[in-house]
Enzyme design. Structure first.
Site, PDB file in Angstrom:
ATOM      1  N   ASP A  55     -12.940  36.254  17.531  1.00 14.12           N
ATOM      2  CA  ASP A  55     -14.097  36.228  18.426  1.00 14.12           C
ATOM      3  C   ASP A  55     -15.125  37.265  17.968  1.00 14.12           C
ATOM      4  OD1 ASP A  55     -15.627  35.310  20.518  1.00 14.12           O
ATOM      5  OD2 ASP A  55     -14.731  36.622  22.005  1.00 14.12           O
ATOM      6  N   GLY A  79     -16.062  36.548  29.723  1.00 15.45           N
ATOM      7  CA  GLY A  79     -15.389  35.325  30.121  1.00 15.45           C
ATOM      8  C   GLY A  79     -13.913  35.498  30.422  1.00 15.45           C
TER       9      GLY A  79
END
Length: 696
Positions: free
Chosen positions: A141, A28
């Site tokens: 993350d 992303g």
């Protein structure tokens, strides 16, 4: 596991140092490539940021600071950050290249994992996070895609620095992360700490044990809502027979309130190893139901954030928030040392090989029974243990001399003191002490070795090619300057051999496009391209190159090319009306070839022997082109009939048919219309001549 996809960066040179070889993956925030560091001659993972991040100066500044902080973290279970830069077109991070696969690949291929394999895979991840947390770094993350498993069994967690920089740069406007693993405090826009990573680890462990994530939804906001307003259920709901300790471990990590989670990776690691050591073989080797599917990956999501995230989540799905659970009853305070001092569980590549070998056995609904041979071995060991216990007296019959015991205690204390002193010296000022690697770049080998020796380090040299550092000077070191390591750790000095030279390819004789391909393959640059006419070479073909083919040159050297424009065009001169010889000379003087047509033609205006026409009459030809000339025979001779005494109108008509011009002179008004005289008459004259008629 390289992805064969066409990409504009593949085959190019980034920042005149990193040769991009292939595309590995796309996420992303960035695309990852396999590249070769031409300066240090090693493969690296080149993470190139997407354009919307690469143009954000504020983000790039934060990324630089975070990359420097992550680069100082040196741990066997953390992917090393080697470099960071921006060449004006491409913003990138350079990281250690791990050849292998990801934890996502394991979950996708195997589905739910036995507890033994799940704990073995999560252990190095938690250990790496613990070191990061101790250094003040938070990942933000943690997910299976960021857990890399090398072909030799090493396990590392990657993307430190990038996730932190992205989260920091977007904290006021959007929530960036993998929504399936986001902690409630990140969803609500609160400050994140090490316990946020612990939550993500708990979600990941749940997925490893069950084959699926605890929450799902049609849109990311539904998953985010559940992280805030729900409590992760025990994985044993999906895996019957799973040990209660595994349920408690998962729910301790995924508590909604960060205060009820382990404080950091080190605290979690102690409990994890304690559980793994105390579970029985049947509990560790429990096979999940075959119906449990492999977990599906979640892409990085961007969720709009307002000033009241709780209101957004509540209004979106309309559910109240339940009471948050407290820490499981068995969970100890994070500082309590739970890992027993008995024989450690296998770790490293041997551990992973053992776990994967076990995981590859055929699945069964119940634990596999022991073989007869193994059962007999266990019975013998049990019998020996009972025999030793029976032979051991419950009371020492010789109490010993108290004075002797006192002396022994003094000797023991002295030995302990000496050992403590030695350990203090070893880790304080001796080889085990920490020191910072000095800056040695652009120094001579002797100067660099002296600096390292003064800092307490031993060094070795490796010769490498370098385009920027003069031969004989130090390019850098490994570990890098500014890194704090133990003094007994050897330091490698990379000494420049100067730029590596490669022979330039032959470019002449091919087209310009072919020359560009050859330069790109040789990692050279295209210099100035000039054009010139050439009578023998077609347009677009390379006539010359500078430097010439075979010249030794460094990568990135510009090569100038001369490209043919084909034969030079020559304007065709006009020679109509010139005499034959004069016309031929004019054509040949222009570089063309004159050809005289075999047949000549009559022409009223062009005298005999002159050029009546030419083909082509104008335009351009190339050198040696042919111009065909047609020569005049002069005007055609025509007999003049006698029309004296005839009517003037008939005479004029007939004469004009013969190609003459007619002039009428009326005498006394030409009342009768009869030709009285004619000039010329009864002779041959050139076609088109004027015949004069006098009419009465």
């Amino acid at each position: 596991m390289q992805e064969k996809v066409s990409d504009r960066l593949v085959g190019t040179l980034v920042d005149n140092r990193y040769a991009v070889r292939s595309k590995l993956a796309r996420g992303g925030m960035s695309t990852v490539y396999l590249a070769t560091d031409l300066r240090l001659e090693r493969d690296v993972a080149l993470k190139v940021l997407h354009p919307h991040l690469a143009t954000d100066e504020t983000f790039l500044d934060r990324l630089g600071r975070e990359a420097k902080a992550a680069a100082k973290l040196s741990h066997p279970h953390v992917v090393g950050v080697l470099d960071q830069g921006n060449d004006g077109v491409t913003a990138y991070l350079v990281m250690e290249y791990i050849k292998g696969h990801t934890l996502r690949d394991v979950i996708r291929s195997k589905g739910a994992l036995p507890p033994r394999l799940a704990l073995a895979l999560i252990d190095p991840v938690v250990e790496g996070l613990g070191e990061a947390h101790a250094a003040g770094l938070i990942h933000r993350d943690v997910k299976p895609e960021n857990v890399l498993i090398a072909d030799d069994g090493r396990i590392k967690i990657g993307d430190f620095g990038l996730a932190r920089a992205v989260t920091t740069s977007t904290s006021t406007g959007a929530l960036i992360g993998t929504v399936g693993y986001l902690s409630p405090e990140l969803v609500l826009g609160k400050t994140a700490d090490a316990r946020s990573d612990i939550y993500s680890v708990g979600i990941m462990l749940y997925e490893m044990l069950t084959g699926k994530q605890p929450y799902d939804g049609e849109v990311p906001i539904q998953v985010a809502y559940q992280h805030v307003h729900k409590t992760v259920g025990p994985p044993s709901d999906l895996v019957p027979g799973l040990a209660a300790e595994m349920d408690e471990l998962v729910q301790w990590c995924t508590a909604n309130d960060p205060e009820n989670r382990p404080v950091d990776g080190h605290a979690l690691l102690q409990e994890l190893r304690h559980i793994r050591t105390n579970l029985t073989n049947s509990e560790l080797d429990l096979r999940p139901p075959a119906a449990l599917p492999a977990g599906q990956p979640n892409a990085t999501e961007i969720i709009a954030r307002t000033n009241n995230p709780t209101a957004v989540l509540s209004s979106s799905l309309g559910r109240p928030r339940p009471q948050q659970p407290s820490r499981p009853p068995h969970a100890p305070p994070p500082h309590h040392a739970l890992y027993p001092p008995d024989e450690p569980y296998p770790s490293g590549p041997q551990q992973i090989q053992y776990e994967q070998n076990f995981a590859d056995q055929p699945e069964a609904a119940e634990p596999l029974p022991l073989s007869k041979r193994a059962q007999r071995k266990l019975d013998r060991e049990d019998e020996k243990a009972r025999s030793r216990a029976a032979a051991t007296p419950v009371r020492n019959l010789r109490e010993g001399n108290p004075r002797r015991r006192g002396i022994l205690w003094i000797v023991a204390l002295i030995i302990i003191a000496l050992l403590a002193t030695g350990a203090g010296w070893f880790f304080g000022t001796g080889p085990g002490a920490s020191a910072t690697i000095p800056t040695v770049a652009n120094k001579t080998v002797a100067q660099a070795q002296q600096l390292l020796s003064q800092a307490g380090f031993q060094s070795r040299t490796n010769d490498v090619f370098d385009d920027d550092v003069s031969p004989g000077l130090v390019v850098g070191s490994e570990p890098a300057a500014g890194t704090e390591v133990r003094k007994f750790q050897p330091v490698a000095l990379f000494v420049s051999k100067g730029p590596q030279l490669y022979e330039l390819p032959t470019l002449t004789g091919g087209t310009l496009d072919q020359a560009k391909v050859a330069l790109n393959q040789a990692r050279m640059a295209l210099g100035n391209v000039t054009e010139r006419f050439d009578e023998a070479v077609a347009a677009g073909v390379v006539l010359a190159q500078d430097p010439p083919a075979g010249t030794p040159a460094r990568h990135g050297t510009p090569v100038n090319l001369v490209v043919s424009k084909g034969p030079q065009p020559i304007p065709v001169p006009s020679v109509v009306g010139l005499g034959e010889n004069e016309a031929v000379d004019a054509i040949e003087a222009a570089g063309l070839t004159a050809k005289v047509a075999k047949d000549q033609v009559f022409d009223r205006k062009i005298p005999e022997g002159s050029v009546v026409s030419q083909a082509p009459a104008n335009g351009t030809l190339t050198k040696g082109g042919t111009v065909t000339l047609t020569i005049s025979k002069g005007p055609k001779m025509v007999p003049v009939p006698n029309f004296v005494g005839k009517q003037a109108a008939d005479a004029e008509r007939e004469l004009r048919k013969l190609g003459f011009d007619v002039k009428i002179n009326n005498f006394l008004g030409g009342f009768f219309g009869t030709v009285r005289t004619q000039d010329p008459v009864d002779t041959e004259v050139p076609e088109g001549s004027v015949i004069t008629l006098t009419v009465v």
